[in-house]
Scaffold this motif. Structure first.
Motif, PDB file in Angstrom:
ATOM      1  N   THR A 161     -15.259 -13.303  19.900  1.00 44.22           N
ATOM      2  CA  THR A 161     -14.734 -12.347  18.612  1.00 44.22           C
ATOM      3  C   THR A 161     -14.917 -13.298  17.430  1.00 44.22           C
ATOM      4  O   THR A 161     -15.151 -12.759  16.346  1.00 44.22           O
ATOM      5  CB  THR A 161     -13.552 -11.744  19.007  1.00 44.22           C
ATOM      6  N   VAL A 162     -13.949 -14.297  17.463  1.00 48.89           N
ATOM      7  CA  VAL A 162     -14.068 -15.030  16.290  1.00 48.89           C
ATOM      8  C   VAL A 162     -15.311 -15.507  15.546  1.00 48.89           C
ATOM      9  O   VAL A 162     -15.637 -15.604  14.399  1.00 48.89           O
ATOM     10  CB  VAL A 162     -13.313 -16.454  16.547  1.00 48.89           C
ATOM     11  N   ALA A 163     -16.321 -16.042  16.594  1.00 49.18           N
ATOM     12  CA  ALA A 163     -17.613 -16.410  16.026  1.00 49.18           C
ATOM     13  C   ALA A 163     -18.383 -15.175  15.436  1.00 49.18           C
ATOM     14  O   ALA A 163     -19.196 -15.522  14.519  1.00 49.18           O
ATOM     15  CB  ALA A 163     -18.295 -17.273  17.151  1.00 49.18           C
ATOM     16  N   ARG A 164     -18.274 -14.122  15.924  1.00 52.72           N
ATOM     17  CA  ARG A 164     -18.989 -13.041  15.510  1.00 52.72           C
ATOM     18  C   ARG A 164     -18.338 -12.319  14.231  1.00 52.72           C
ATOM     19  O   ARG A 164     -19.105 -12.066  13.331  1.00 52.72           O
ATOM     20  CB  ARG A 164     -19.017 -11.740  16.439  1.00 52.72           C
ATOM     21  N   ARG A 165     -17.021 -12.355  14.132  1.00 54.29           N
ATOM     22  CA  ARG A 165     -16.376 -11.880  12.595  1.00 54.29           C
ATOM     23  C   ARG A 165     -16.556 -12.846  11.732  1.00 54.29           C
ATOM     24  O   ARG A 165     -16.406 -12.723  10.515  1.00 54.29           O
ATOM     25  CB  ARG A 165     -14.880 -11.720  13.199  1.00 54.29           C
ATOM     26  N   THR A 166     -16.805 -14.205  12.038  1.00 49.16           N
ATOM     27  CA  THR A 166     -17.008 -15.284  10.845  1.00 49.16           C
ATOM     28  C   THR A 166     -18.216 -15.802  10.982  1.00 49.16           C
ATOM     29  O   THR A 166     -19.290 -15.408  10.253  1.00 49.16           O
ATOM     30  CB  THR A 166     -15.880 -16.460  10.946  1.00 49.16           C
ATOM     31  N   SER A 167     -18.473 -16.918  11.506  1.00 48.66           N
ATOM     32  CA  SER A 167     -19.912 -17.432  12.015  1.00 48.66           C
ATOM     33  C   SER A 167     -19.665 -18.333  12.937  1.00 48.66           C
ATOM     34  O   SER A 167     -18.802 -18.798  13.348  1.00 48.66           O
ATOM     35  CB  SER A 167     -20.423 -18.026  10.683  1.00 48.66           C
ATOM     36  N   VAL A 168     -20.948 -18.815  13.679  1.00 46.94           N
ATOM     37  CA  VAL A 168     -20.773 -19.967  14.749  1.00 46.94           C
ATOM     38  C   VAL A 168     -20.470 -21.019  14.115  1.00 46.94           C
ATOM     39  O   VAL A 168     -19.754 -21.627  14.698  1.00 46.94           O
ATOM     40  CB  VAL A 168     -22.372 -19.846  15.317  1.00 46.94           C
ATOM     41  N   ARG A 169     -21.131 -21.534  12.926  1.00 45.10           N
ATOM     42  CA  ARG A 169     -20.950 -22.800  12.480  1.00 45.10           C
ATOM     43  C   ARG A 169     -19.520 -22.866  11.960  1.00 45.10           C
ATOM     44  O   ARG A 169     -18.778 -23.900  12.107  1.00 45.10           O
ATOM     45  CB  ARG A 169     -21.836 -23.343  11.496  1.00 45.10           C
ATOM     46  N   GLY A 170     -19.034 -21.891  11.426  1.00 41.94           N
ATOM     47  CA  GLY A 170     -17.600 -21.858  10.860  1.00 41.94           C
ATOM     48  C   GLY A 170     -16.584 -21.724  11.980  1.00 41.94           C
ATOM     49  O   GLY A 170     -15.618 -22.732  12.069  1.00 41.94           O
ATOM     50  N   ALA A 171     -17.035 -21.408  13.232  1.00 42.18           N
ATOM     51  CA  ALA A 171     -15.912 -21.583  14.536  1.00 42.18           C
ATOM     52  C   ALA A 171     -16.004 -22.726  14.966  1.00 42.18           C
ATOM     53  O   ALA A 171     -14.830 -23.349  15.488  1.00 42.18           O
ATOM     54  CB  ALA A 171     -16.380 -20.503  15.377  1.00 42.18           C
ATOM     55  N   VAL A 172     -17.099 -23.357  15.172  1.00 43.29           N
ATOM     56  CA  VAL A 172     -17.318 -24.619  15.962  1.00 43.29           C
ATOM     57  C   VAL A 172     -16.793 -25.617  15.079  1.00 43.29           C
ATOM     58  O   VAL A 172     -16.014 -26.520  15.421  1.00 43.29           O
ATOM     59  CB  VAL A 172     -18.810 -25.119  16.075  1.00 43.29           C
ATOM     60  N   SER A 173     -16.968 -25.693  13.532  1.00 44.95           N
ATOM     61  CA  SER A 173     -16.638 -26.699  12.743  1.00 44.95           C
ATOM     62  C   SER A 173     -15.054 -26.574  12.657  1.00 44.95           C
ATOM     63  O   SER A 173     -14.584 -27.782  12.445  1.00 44.95           O
ATOM     64  CB  SER A 173     -17.415 -26.590  11.482  1.00 44.95           C
ATOM     65  N   SER A 174     -14.552 -25.562  12.532  1.00 47.57           N
ATOM     66  CA  SER A 174     -13.255 -25.391  12.305  1.00 47.57           C
ATOM     67  C   SER A 174     -12.360 -25.822  13.496  1.00 47.57           C
ATOM     68  O   SER A 174     -11.370 -26.751  13.436  1.00 47.57           O
ATOM     69  CB  SER A 174     -12.670 -23.989  11.942  1.00 47.57           C
ATOM     70  N   GLY A 175     -13.002 -25.654  14.551  1.00 45.09           N
ATOM     71  CA  GLY A 175     -12.282 -26.060  15.772  1.00 45.09           C
ATOM     72  C   GLY A 175     -12.544 -27.698  15.935  1.00 45.09           C
ATOM     73  O   GLY A 175     -11.332 -28.245  16.259  1.00 45.09           O
ATOM     74  N   LEU A 176     -13.520 -28.150  15.924  1.00 45.64           N
ATOM     75  CA  LEU A 176     -13.652 -29.796  15.876  1.00 45.64           C
ATOM     76  C   LEU A 176     -12.823 -30.296  14.559  1.00 45.64           C
ATOM     77  O   LEU A 176     -12.126 -31.503  14.877  1.00 45.64           O
ATOM     78  CB  LEU A 176     -15.248 -29.998  15.546  1.00 45.64           C
ATOM     79  N   ALA A 177     -12.716 -29.698  13.536  1.00 44.14           N
ATOM     80  CA  ALA A 177     -12.051 -30.365  12.321  1.00 44.14           C
ATOM     81  C   ALA A 177     -10.537 -30.326  12.742  1.00 44.14           C
ATOM     82  O   ALA A 177      -9.545 -31.310  12.644  1.00 44.14           O
ATOM     83  CB  ALA A 177     -12.246 -29.523  11.008  1.00 44.14           C
ATOM     84  N   ALA A 178     -10.080 -29.335  13.326  1.00 42.05           N
ATOM     85  CA  ALA A 178      -8.651 -29.142  13.925  1.00 42.05           C
ATOM     86  C   ALA A 178      -8.255 -30.403  14.916  1.00 42.05           C
ATOM     87  O   ALA A 178      -7.159 -30.845  14.900  1.00 42.05           O
ATOM     88  CB  ALA A 178      -8.324 -27.862  14.463  1.00 42.05           C
TER      89      ALA A 178
END
Length: 516
Positions: free
Chosen positions: A331-348
């Motif tokens: 749901t997060v990846a569809r409402r934002t973007s794939v790269r936003g979800a992955v990058s924010s997860g890795l940055a965290a």
């Protein structure tokens, strides 16, 4: 985008209710793998006391499983595509249970290393088969995203169940009991799986190329071994020769795959930027995390002197965060973007590891618990989305090989991370000065491993033992801080790469033409 495939490839796929029941069976295998990884960390102090491994042998016990499984995952994923993923999964599950018994009754450090290697052979059949079966069971992208989220959540649940159940066992039984918990899970998986899992394979797979199997195994294991040895002992001539042999073997492997009509691994998959970006993100993420994962249980038990069960409970926030984030990832990846979800997860995750610079032997749980929760949430979000991207980027008949690439990146990252970051911890640890009044032999024994220091200190007179243990604990914590800092840099770099490589990547919202 996936292309239509012949109907016979998944003719046995169950209806909607049956798909979710089949998924419940599949995640048992994932649960088992998660349990197996984390209970080893908890059992390390007890195993060290009984088998008396050297520091190097202890690292081998930890990472030989990853070495072997990384070398065989691509081969096993491709084999499942050919002979049937259900057949491979159930056969491997039975073998995994049997070899777990050998691990439980290992009588020496050398025997434990051998049994862990054999467990890696069996383990190589599990993860690619489960993901590939999910790909053939769930054609609707939203259903598949949820199924992958559940798959990832159960892997995290295994990481949570492992320390708690393992802690309970270690409070009352010997260290080998933590491996025997695999048996009832395996029994349920095999007995129920025979009835509810559909068979799934490539309808026109071509032959299984044995030279390619040998090339991939030799190449990957040689490279990982060379990295481990160089990190621990420096770039000796034999280590450099092994690295060169591994690199040359992998080049030959790639060239052979490009020539074969039915390759073990379709190298052209890597032309897909989303596929390549997701694989690279997985590898770098687990590489950066592995130092914390492998040495955390030792820190909790032998630095902060928690009991096994208390140490297991202390690690729960990571699993809780990963479960929640994994279920929400699609749901997060569809409402934002794939790269936003992955990058924010890795940055965290990277920032959380950076917070370990403030870690001390006396640090309260508020810092460690917060770090673990953020690490779990970030990793759960990133891993689930990248798994979805990898499965969605390939034709269904190649799902096993693609899943194996994903798992190879994970296992290769774990092996490299334990080798490099683990060697940092070990190198820093061995540098601590022996306090005055401690016998030279006792100091040498304490330098072998933290477990050795705890045992040695217990046999010394009060003040001498306390000084030796305090010096060893402080040095181990210093090494853990440095390894976490290096891991933080790796994770932040991975976040940047993911943002670039996954640009424009989207998760599908509707079923492909092959869906039903």
């Amino acid at each position: 985008m996936t292309r239509p495939i012949p109907r016979q490839a998944d003719a046995g796929a169950p209806p909607r209710a049956g798909r979710w029941l089949a998924l419940a069976v599949l995640v048992l295998a994932v649960l088992l793998v998660g349990v197996d990884v984390t209970v080893l960390g908890l059992a390390t102090p007890f195993l060290s006391e009984d088998l008396r491994p050297s520091g190097t042998q202890l690292l081998w016990i930890g990472d030989v499983y990853s070495f072997v499984i990384a070398g065989l995952l691509v081969s096993m994923g491709s084999l499942g595509d050919r002979i049937g993923r259900k057949k491979l999964l159930l056969t491997g599950s039975a073998a995994f249970g049997a070899i777990s018994v050998l691990n439980a009754y290992a009588h020496s450090a050398e025997a434990m290393i051998l049994w862990r290697a054999l467990l890696g052979i069996a383990g190589a059949t599990l993860m690619p088969a489960t993901l590939a079966l999910i790909r053939s069971l769930f054609h609707d992208p939203r259903e598949r995203s949820l199924a992958i989220g559940i798959w990832g959540a159960m892997a995290s649940a295994g990481a949570a169940v492992g320390p708690v159940v393992g802690g309970l066992l270690l409070e009352h039984f010997w260290w080998g009991s933590v491996f025997l918990i695999n048996l009832p899970v395996m029994a349920v998986l095999v007995i129920v799986g025979v009835r509810v899992l559909p068979e799934s394979k490539n309808p026109a797979p071509g032959p299984w190329d044995l030279p390619s199997v040998a090339l991939s195994m030799v190449g990957i294991v040689s490279v990982v071994y060379a990295v481990k040895e160089a990190a621990a002992y420096g770039p000796r001539w034999d280590v450099c020769l092994t690295a060169a042999l591994g690199a040359l073997t992998l080049v030959i492997f790639v060239r052979r795959q490009l020539r074969l009509a039915s390759p073990l691994l379709n190298m052209r998959l890597f032309k897909n930027r989303g596929f390549s970006g997701a694989v690279l993100a997985d590898l770098l993420t687990i590489l950066g995390l592995s130092g914390l994962i492998f040495f955390l249980s030792q820190f909790l038990q032998m630095v902060q002197m928690r009991g096994p069960l208390q140490a297991g409970l202390a690690e729960l926030p990571a699993a809780i965060g990963a479960i929640g984030a994994g279920l929400a990832a699609g749901t997060v990846a569809r409402r934002t973007s794939v790269r936003g979800a992955v990058s924010s997860g890795l940055a965290a995750v990277g920032l959380a590891l950076g917070a370990c610079l403030w870690l001390q032997a006396s640090t309260g749980y508020w810092l460690l618990g917060t770090v673990l929760l953020v690490v779990g949430m970030g990793a759960g979000l990133a891993f689930t989305v990248t798994a979805d991207v990898i499965l969605s980027s390939v034709p269904e008949e190649q799902a096993g090989a693609a899943s194996a690439v994903s798992e190879t990146a994970y296992e290769l990252g774990a092996a490299l991370g334990i080798a490099v970051l683990g060697s940092i911890v070990t190198g820093v640890y061995r540098g601590f000065p022996v306090p005055p009044g401690v016998p030279a032999q006792a100091g040498a024994d304490a330098h072998e491993s933290l477990g050795g220091a705890v045992d040695t200190a217990a046999g010394l007179p009060g003040a001498s033992g306390e000084r030796l243990l305090a010096a060893a604990q402080e040095s181990f914590t210093d090494g853990l801080r440095i390894a976490a800092a290096v891991g933080s840099v790796v994770l932040l770099a991975a976040a940047g790469l993911a943002w670039r490589l996954l640009r424009g990547q989207r998760l599908a919202d509707s079923a492909s033409p092959a869906g039903h």
